[in-house]
Enzyme design. Structure first.
Site, PDB file in Angstrom:
ATOM      1  N   GLY A  18      10.006  41.752 -47.573  1.00 41.87           N
ATOM      2  CA  GLY A  18       9.180  40.763 -46.903  1.00 41.87           C
ATOM      3  C   GLY A  18       8.924  39.491 -47.698  1.00 41.87           C
ATOM      4  O   GLY A  18       8.266  38.581 -47.188  1.00 41.87           O
ATOM      5  N   GLY A  20      11.266  37.419 -48.705  1.00 43.31           N
ATOM      6  CA  GLY A  20      12.216  36.398 -48.290  1.00 43.31           C
ATOM      7  C   GLY A  20      13.480  36.304 -49.117  1.00 43.31           C
ATOM      8  O   GLY A  20      14.186  35.286 -49.066  1.00 43.31           O
ATOM      9  N   LYS A  21      13.818  37.369 -49.848  1.00 46.85           N
ATOM     10  CA  LYS A  21      14.997  37.280 -50.722  1.00 46.85           C
ATOM     11  C   LYS A  21      16.292  37.139 -49.921  1.00 46.85           C
ATOM     12  O   LYS A  21      17.210  36.427 -50.355  1.00 46.85           O
ATOM     13  CB  LYS A  21      15.071  38.482 -51.666  1.00 46.85           C
ATOM     14  CG  LYS A  21      15.166  39.838 -51.016  1.00 46.85           C
ATOM     15  CD  LYS A  21      15.193  40.934 -52.080  1.00 46.85           C
ATOM     16  CE  LYS A  21      15.255  42.308 -51.441  1.00 46.85           C
ATOM     17  NZ  LYS A  21      14.033  42.653 -50.690  1.00 46.85           N
ATOM     18  N   THR A  22      16.387  37.776 -48.737  1.00 51.68           N
ATOM     19  CA  THR A  22      17.608  37.641 -47.932  1.00 51.68           C
ATOM     20  C   THR A  22      17.782  36.204 -47.454  1.00 51.68           C
ATOM     21  O   THR A  22      18.880  35.644 -47.514  1.00 51.68           O
ATOM     22  CB  THR A  22      17.567  38.601 -46.731  1.00 51.68           C
ATOM     23  OG1 THR A  22      17.560  39.944 -47.208  1.00 51.68           O
ATOM     24  CG2 THR A  22      18.778  38.399 -45.830  1.00 51.68           C
ATOM     25  N   SER A  23      16.715  35.595 -46.995  1.00 46.76           N
ATOM     26  CA  SER A  23      16.791  34.207 -46.528  1.00 46.76           C
ATOM     27  C   SER A  23      17.201  33.275 -47.656  1.00 46.76           C
ATOM     28  O   SER A  23      18.021  32.365 -47.473  1.00 46.76           O
ATOM     29  CB  SER A  23      15.444  33.767 -45.944  1.00 46.76           C
ATOM     30  OG  SER A  23      15.091  34.563 -44.835  1.00 46.76           O
ATOM     31  N   ASP A  45      20.770  45.568 -49.076  1.00 43.99           N
ATOM     32  CA  ASP A  45      19.387  45.796 -48.658  1.00 43.99           C
ATOM     33  C   ASP A  45      19.365  46.742 -47.461  1.00 43.99           C
ATOM     34  O   ASP A  45      20.028  46.479 -46.456  1.00 43.99           O
ATOM     35  CB  ASP A  45      18.753  44.458 -48.267  1.00 43.99           C
ATOM     36  CG  ASP A  45      17.247  44.552 -48.076  1.00 43.99           C
ATOM     37  OD1 ASP A  45      16.765  45.657 -47.776  1.00 43.99           O
ATOM     38  OD2 ASP A  45      16.571  43.532 -48.219  1.00 43.99           O
ATOM     39  N   THR A 503      11.128  42.896 -42.186  1.00 39.41           N
ATOM     40  CA  THR A 503      11.463  43.843 -43.248  1.00 39.41           C
ATOM     41  C   THR A 503      10.341  44.838 -43.531  1.00 39.41           C
ATOM     42  O   THR A 503      10.600  46.044 -43.624  1.00 39.41           O
ATOM     43  CB  THR A 503      11.858  43.088 -44.533  1.00 39.41           C
ATOM     44  OG1 THR A 503      12.991  42.263 -44.243  1.00 39.41           O
ATOM     45  CG2 THR A 503      12.224  44.047 -45.641  1.00 39.41           C
TER      46      THR A 503
END
Length: 595
Positions: A18, A20-23, A45, A503
Site C-alpha cells: 500500500g 506505492g512501490k509498484t506505481s 509482488d 494492495t
C-alpha cells in the site's frame, strides 16, 4: 529524483503493502524507457497489478508494453512459483512417508518464506549474466527479497540433512531443501545485489511515523548484510497547497510534516525523495508520467464529487456485539502500517468505557501508544510484551536444547533458522498465551498476532500443548490450548484491519485464507483511516475518497461477514478521547446502498 541519478543496471523497490512501490517502479520504468533505454520490469509482488497499471495482460513470460517503446514486463506469480516449488520437494515422498508426515512437510512449506524463496528462485536468473537479460540496459524489480532470505542463501549447504535429522524447529529453513544445484547461481545473484555499481535498493514509505520506523528496520537489516546502496522515497505526501481551508487536509499535512521532521536517525543519511499525493488512480501512461513530476493541476480533480461521507457500520457497532458477550478474546490482526495497534487500543478503551473489565496486551513498540495508555483508565489494564526480549529468550532456549549436540555447521543453520520472521511470532505468542486464560472472566484484546501458518506449525509439533502442560505441571488435568481457543468462535473474535486501497485489501484477504487453513474464521474486518468516511472539502481528498469506494465495496460484499469503517480523523488518535473518536463517524447505519 535522487534515486534516478546515474541509474545502475538493477533497481529493487521494496516496502510494505500500500505504500506505492509498484506505481513508482512502473513510473521509473517508463521514464528510463522514454530516455531511450531498453528496460525490463519484473514483479514478484503477490499483490502485483503491473498489468492493470499498463492496461496489458502480463504473465510469466516477457511481454512488450506496446504503448511504451523499449519497455518490457514480466510478472512472476509467487503463489504459482511456490506451488511448483512445493511439488518438487514433496512429490518424491508422497506414498513413501505417512500422510501425516507429508502434511507436516507441506505446512512447513506453506509460509511466506517459501513464497519469497520460490520467487527468488525464479528471478535469480535475471540478476546474473544470461541470455534472458543480455538485451536490457536496466532490469527493475518490484519487491526485493528480505535480509532473512539473503542470509539464508549465504549459509553453508547441508539443508536437507539438517532437516532430515530433525534438528530444525518451527522453521523457515524447510523451503531451502534441495537447492544445492542452484547454489552457484544464488551466490552470483547475491553478489550482484551487494554490488553498488550494479544494484540500487529503493525503500518506499509513507509519511507516517510507524511506516518510517518499519523502513528503518529494513534499511538496517539489509545494510548489515552488505546491501548499502539504498535510497529512500517517501510517497504520497500531501502538498501544502492541497490543504487550503480544509481542517482535515491541514491536519494531515501537519502530521506528515512532523513525521518527516522526526525521521529515524538510521534513515537521515540516505538520499531522499518525496513524491506528492495524487488525486488520480495511478493507472495508464498519463498517470505514470505525472507521478514523478510532483505536478498536479486542479483541472485533474473532477468538478462534481460527492462530498457526503459514506454511510457504513462504525467501530462502535462492532464493539456493541463484542460487549454483549461480557468477556472473551479479541485478536486484532493485519499487515504492517494499517493501524492495528491503534485500533486494538480503541476497542479496549471503548469496552472499558462501557464498564467492562479489559486487559489490552500488545507487542508493538510504538511510543505514542505507550504514552497514550500510560494513564490509568478505569476497568483497563495494559501489558506490553517486549518482542526482542521474548525472541532472545526463545532463541536461547532452543539453542540450549536442540542446539546442544550440533556441530558448528548445524548450529549456524539453527541460528539462522531462529532469525526467521516466524521465530518472533512464536516467541511473542508464547508470551501472549500466558495472558489468554484471562479471557474466561474478562476481555483480553490482543495486538500483533501470529499468522495461521505459524499457528499450524506449532500445533503440528505439539509445542503449545507441551508448553502449557509443563506450566500446569500436572498432565492429568484437562486443559485447553490457545490453538483450540482461537478456533472457537464463542471464545475468540478475530478482527482483520486494512485500508481502503487495493494492495492492503488483497493482503488482508490472503491473511484471511491463511487463518482459515488453521481453522480460524475472522469475525469482522475494519477499514481504517478512510477518507470516504470523513468530512472534507479538499478537492484532492474528495477524489481520493471516491477512489476508495470500490475497495470498501469489495470488503463489504465479497470478503467480510461483517465490517466497520473508521474515518481518517483530524486529530492524532492519542489519548482516551481521541481513541474513542475512532469508534464514531458521521454515519451510523448499515449501508451497502451508498456504495
Amino acid at each position: 529524483m535522487n534515486f534516478l541519478d546515474h541509474p545502475p543496471r538493477f533497481f529493487f523497490f521494496t516496502g510494505k503493502g500500500g505504500v506505492g512501490k509498484t506505481s513508482i517502479a512502473c513510473a521509473t520504468a517508463v521514464k528510463l524507457a522514454d530516455a531511450g533505454k531498453r528496460v525490463l520490469l519484473v514483479s514478484t509482488d503477490p499483490a502485483s497489478n503491473v498489468g492493470q497499471v499498463f492496461g496489458v495482460a502480463i504473465g510469466n513470460a516477457i511481454t512488450a508494453i506496446v504503448a511504451v517503446p523499449n519497455l518490457f514486463a514480466l510478472e512472476i506469480d509467487p503463489q504459482a512459483a511456490a506451488q511448483t516449488y512445493r511439488d518438487r520437494i514433496v512429490g518424491p515422498v508422497r506414498g513413501v512417508l505417512p500422510d501425516t508426515v507429508v502434511r507436516g512437510i507441506e505446512e512447513q512449506l506453506s509460509g511466506a518464506c517459501t513464497t519469497e524463496i520460490a520467487a527468488f528462485d525464479e528471478f535469480t536468473a535475471l540478476l546474473v549474466d544470461s541470455a534472458l537479460t543480455a538485451d536490457y540496459d536496466h532490469v527493475l524489480f518490484d519487491t526485493a527479497p528480505t535480509g532473512h532470505t539473503i542470509r539464508l542463501l549465504q549459509l553453508p549447504g547441508a539443508w536437507s540433512g539438517f532437516l532430515a535429522e530433525g534438528k530444525g524447529d518451527a522453521s523457515c529453513l524447510g523451503p531451502l531443501a534441495g537447492l544445492e544445484k542452484q547454489r552457484e547461481q544464488y551466490k552470483a545473484a547475491v553478489d550482484a545485489l551487494a554490488d553498488a555499481a550494479r544494484t540500487r535498493l529503493v525503500l518506499v514509505a509513507r509519511a507516517q511515523a510507524s511506516t518510517l520506523r518499519e523502513v528503518a528496520r529494513t534499511h538496517e537489516e539489509l545494510a548489515d548484510i552488505g546491501l548499502r546502496q539504498q535510497y529512500l522515497v517517501i510517497n504520497g505526501v500531501l502538498p501544502e497547497g492541497a490543504a487550503g481551508d480544509d481542517e482535515l487536509a491541514a491536519a494531515v499535512f501537519a502530521r506528515e510534516q512532523a513525521a518527516i521532521t522526526t525521521i529515524p536517525d538510521a534513515l537521515k543519511a540516505l538520499p531522499r525523495d518525496q513524491i506528492a499525493l495524487k488525486s488520480f488512480n495511478l493507472v495508464g501512461l498519463d498517470a505514470l508520467h505525472h507521478l514523478l513530476d510532483n505536478v498536479e493541476t486542479l483541472a485533474e480533480h473532477p468538478a462534481a464529487t460527492n462530498a457526503e461521507p459514506i454511510v457504513a457500520p462504525t467501530l462502535a457497532t462492532l464493539v456493541d456485539e463484542i460487549a454483549a458477550d461480557a468477556h472473551g478474546l479479541v485478536m486484532v490482526m493485519g499487515k504492517g502500517g494499517v493501524g492495528k495497534t491503534t485500533l486494538a487500543a480503541a476497542v479496549a478503551v471503548e469496552l472499558a468505557h462501557r464498564g467492562l473489565p479489559v486487559h489490552l496486551t500488545t507487542s508493538d513498540p510504538a511510543a505514542h501508544l505507550t504514552e497514550t495508555l500510560s494513564e490509568t483508565l478505569e476497568n483497563l489494564s495494559v501489558s506490553r510484551i517486549d518482542p526482542h526480549a521474548e525472541t532472545e529468550r526463545y532463541r536461547q532456549h532452543v539453542l540450549e536444547t536442540k542446539g546442544a549436540k550440533l556441530d558448528a555447521q548445524g548450529r549456524a543453520l539453527l541460528k539462522e533458522d531462529l532469525r526467521s520472521p516466524c521465530t518472533e511470532e512464536i516467541a511473542v505468542f508464547q508470551a501472549f498465551s500466558r495472558i489468554i486464560r484471562e479471557a474466561g472472566k474478562k476481555f483480553v484484546v490482543m495486538d500483533t498476532a501470529p499468522t495461521g501458518h505459524t499457528l499450524l506449525l506449532l500445533d503440528a509439533t505439539g509445542a503449545y500443548h507441551r508448553e502449557i502442560a509443563r506450566q500446569m505441571d500436572d498432565k492429568g488435568i484437562h486443559f485447553t490450548t490457545p490453538m483450540m481457543q482461537l478456533q472457537d468462535p464463542k471464545q475468540t473474535k478475530v478482527l482483520l484491519v486494512t485500508l481502503a486501497e487495493t494492495t492492503p485489501v488483497l493482503e488482508a484477504a490472503n491473511l484471511q485464507d491463511d487463518l482459515r487453513r488453521a481453522g480460524i474464521e475472522p469475525w469482522a474486518w475494519i477499514i481504517n483511516n478512510s477518507i470516504a468516511a470523513a468530512r472534507t472539502c479538499s478537492p484532492l481528498l474528495l477524489q481520493r475518497a471516491a477512489n476508495e469506494r470500490r475497495e470498501i465495496d469489495a470488503v463489504a460484499k465479497v470478503h467480510a461477514q461483517r465490517y466497520a469503517l473508521v474515518p481518517l480523523l483530524k486529530d492524532e488518535p492519542v489519548g482516551e478521547e481521541n481513541l474513542r473518536a475512532l469508534s464514531q463517524s458521521q454515519a451510523t447505519t448499515n449501508a451497502e446502498a451508498d456504495l
